[in-house]
Design a protein around this motif. Sequence first.
Motif, mmCIF file in Angstrom:
data_model
loop_
_atom_site.group_PDB
_atom_site.id
_atom_site.type_symbol
_atom_site.label_atom_id
_atom_site.label_comp_id
_atom_site.label_asym_id
_atom_site.label_seq_id
_atom_site.Cartn_x
_atom_site.Cartn_y
_atom_site.Cartn_z
ATOM 1 N N GLU A 106 0.830 -1.205 0.000
ATOM 2 C CA GLU A 106 0.000 0.000 0.000
ATOM 3 C C GLU A 106 0.869 1.261 0.000
ATOM 4 O O GLU A 106 0.535 2.260 -0.634
ATOM 5 N N LEU A 107 2.013 1.207 0.693
ATOM 6 C CA LEU A 107 2.920 2.350 0.709
ATOM 7 C C LEU A 107 3.611 2.539 -0.645
ATOM 8 O O LEU A 107 3.841 3.670 -1.078
ATOM 9 N N ILE A 108 3.919 1.419 -1.302
ATOM 10 C CA ILE A 108 4.507 1.524 -2.641
ATOM 11 C C ILE A 108 3.499 2.156 -3.595
ATOM 12 O O ILE A 108 3.841 3.055 -4.374
ATOM 13 N N ASN A 109 2.261 1.713 -3.526
ATOM 14 C CA ASN A 109 1.219 2.308 -4.374
ATOM 15 C C ASN A 109 1.038 3.790 -4.069
ATOM 16 O O ASN A 109 0.839 4.596 -4.972
ATOM 17 N N PHE A 110 1.107 4.148 -2.797
ATOM 18 C CA PHE A 110 0.992 5.547 -2.384
ATOM 19 C C PHE A 110 2.116 6.369 -3.013
ATOM 20 O O PHE A 110 1.878 7.425 -3.601
ATOM 21 N N GLN A 111 3.342 5.888 -2.926
ATOM 22 C CA GLN A 111 4.496 6.601 -3.461
ATOM 23 C C GLN A 111 4.453 6.699 -4.977
ATOM 24 O O GLN A 111 4.741 7.743 -5.551
ATOM 25 N N MET A 112 4.078 5.608 -5.632
ATOM 26 C CA MET A 112 4.108 5.550 -7.088
ATOM 27 C C MET A 112 2.851 6.129 -7.743
ATOM 28 O O MET A 112 2.842 6.391 -8.934
ATOM 29 N N GLY A 113 1.798 6.304 -6.961
ATOM 30 C CA GLY A 113 0.555 6.806 -7.534
ATOM 31 C C GLY A 113 -0.249 5.718 -8.230
ATOM 32 O O GLY A 113 -1.069 5.996 -9.090
ATOM 33 N N HIS A 114 -0.001 4.466 -7.868
ATOM 34 C CA HIS A 114 -0.686 3.333 -8.495
ATOM 35 C C HIS A 114 -1.819 2.864 -7.593
ATOM 36 O O HIS A 114 -1.623 2.018 -6.734
ATOM 37 N N TRP A 115 -2.969 3.430 -7.768
ATOM 38 C CA TRP A 115 -4.126 2.979 -7.006
ATOM 39 C C TRP A 115 -5.344 2.972 -7.909
ATOM 40 O O TRP A 115 -5.348 3.560 -8.975
ATOM 41 N N GLN A 116 -6.353 2.271 -7.472
ATOM 42 C CA GLN A 116 -7.584 2.129 -8.236
ATOM 43 C C GLN A 116 -8.645 3.078 -7.680
ATOM 44 O O GLN A 116 -8.524 3.575 -6.567
ATOM 45 N N ALA A 117 -9.698 3.285 -8.444
ATOM 46 C CA ALA A 117 -10.820 4.098 -7.979
ATOM 47 C C ALA A 117 -11.326 3.539 -6.663
ATOM 48 O O ALA A 117 -11.475 2.334 -6.505
ATOM 49 N N GLY A 118 -11.532 4.391 -5.686
ATOM 50 C CA GLY A 118 -11.994 3.968 -4.378
ATOM 51 C C GLY A 118 -10.870 3.658 -3.417
ATOM 52 O O GLY A 118 -11.105 3.380 -2.253
ATOM 53 N N GLU A 119 -9.618 3.706 -3.898
ATOM 54 C CA GLU A 119 -8.460 3.401 -3.060
ATOM 55 C C GLU A 119 -7.517 4.593 -2.921
ATOM 56 O O GLU A 119 -6.388 4.430 -2.481
ATOM 57 N N VAL A 120 -7.944 5.757 -3.320
ATOM 58 C CA VAL A 120 -7.078 6.931 -3.308
ATOM 59 C C VAL A 120 -6.604 7.196 -1.877
ATOM 60 O O VAL A 120 -7.417 7.457 -0.986
ATOM 61 N N PRO A 121 -5.294 7.105 -1.628
ATOM 62 C CA PRO A 121 -4.791 7.183 -0.252
ATOM 63 C C PRO A 121 -4.896 8.563 0.391
ATOM 64 O O PRO A 121 -4.827 8.669 1.603
ATOM 65 N N ILE A 122 -5.072 9.593 -0.414
ATOM 66 C CA ILE A 122 -5.188 10.929 0.182
ATOM 67 C C ILE A 122 -6.573 11.533 -0.066
ATOM 68 O O ILE A 122 -6.749 12.731 -0.025
ATOM 69 N N GLY A 123 -7.545 10.663 -0.296
ATOM 70 C CA GLY A 123 -8.913 11.113 -0.506
ATOM 71 C C GLY A 123 -9.583 11.504 0.801
ATOM 72 O O GLY A 123 -9.066 11.262 1.899
ATOM 73 N N ASN A 124 -10.734 12.130 0.705
ATOM 74 C CA ASN A 124 -11.460 12.615 1.887
ATOM 75 C C ASN A 124 -11.782 11.519 2.892
ATOM 76 O O ASN A 124 -11.812 11.763 4.084
ATOM 77 N N ALA A 148 -8.409 6.126 5.188
ATOM 78 C CA ALA A 148 -7.942 5.856 6.551
ATOM 79 C C ALA A 148 -6.416 5.926 6.636
ATOM 80 O O ALA A 148 -5.855 5.887 7.724
ATOM 81 N N LEU A 149 -5.750 6.040 5.475
ATOM 82 C CA LEU A 149 -4.294 6.103 5.451
ATOM 83 C C LEU A 149 -3.826 7.490 5.868
ATOM 84 O O LEU A 149 -4.262 8.494 5.323
ATOM 85 N N SER A 150 -2.956 7.552 6.837
ATOM 86 C CA SER A 150 -2.357 8.825 7.240
ATOM 87 C C SER A 150 -1.171 9.096 6.330
ATOM 88 O O SER A 150 -0.176 8.368 6.366
ATOM 89 N N HIS A 151 -1.258 10.133 5.506
ATOM 90 C CA HIS A 151 -0.157 10.408 4.590
ATOM 91 C C HIS A 151 1.111 10.808 5.345
ATOM 92 O O HIS A 151 2.213 10.526 4.906
ATOM 93 N N ILE A 152 0.968 11.414 6.510
ATOM 94 C CA ILE A 152 2.138 11.774 7.322
ATOM 95 C C ILE A 152 2.853 10.501 7.796
ATOM 96 O O ILE A 152 4.080 10.382 7.688
ATOM 97 N N GLU A 153 2.090 9.529 8.300
ATOM 98 C CA GLU A 153 2.696 8.266 8.744
ATOM 99 C C GLU A 153 3.308 7.509 7.567
ATOM 100 O O GLU A 153 4.386 6.921 7.703
ATOM 101 N N ALA A 154 2.638 7.531 6.420
ATOM 102 C CA ALA A 154 3.159 6.842 5.237
ATOM 103 C C ALA A 154 4.488 7.464 4.811
ATOM 104 O O ALA A 154 5.463 6.748 4.538
#
Length: 75
Positions: free
Chosen positions: A23-41, A44-50
């Motif tokens: 999940e962190l690799i996807n966050f860094q690379m920008g590889h996510w699917q609709a509904g999985e956006v890590p910085i969406g409203n 549950a992913l804390s971008h600071i912790e990531a």
Amino acid sequence: MPSVKFSSKRLKYIHDLALVDPELINFQMGHWQAGEVPIGNYSALSHIEAINELVPILDKLFREVGWQPLKSVLS
């Protein structure tokens, strides 16, 4: 079937990446699917912790391959 030979440095790199949460690799690379956006409203992913988890790993990998930081004109 052809055999693939990896250097010990390459195997260490692969091993180090295998320890990173996908999940962190996807966050860094920008590889996510609709509904999985890590910085969406509703994420549950804390971008600071990531980021705090990724920075030491990326810094180590960058040092190993010889990358050096450059001063940005933006900062």
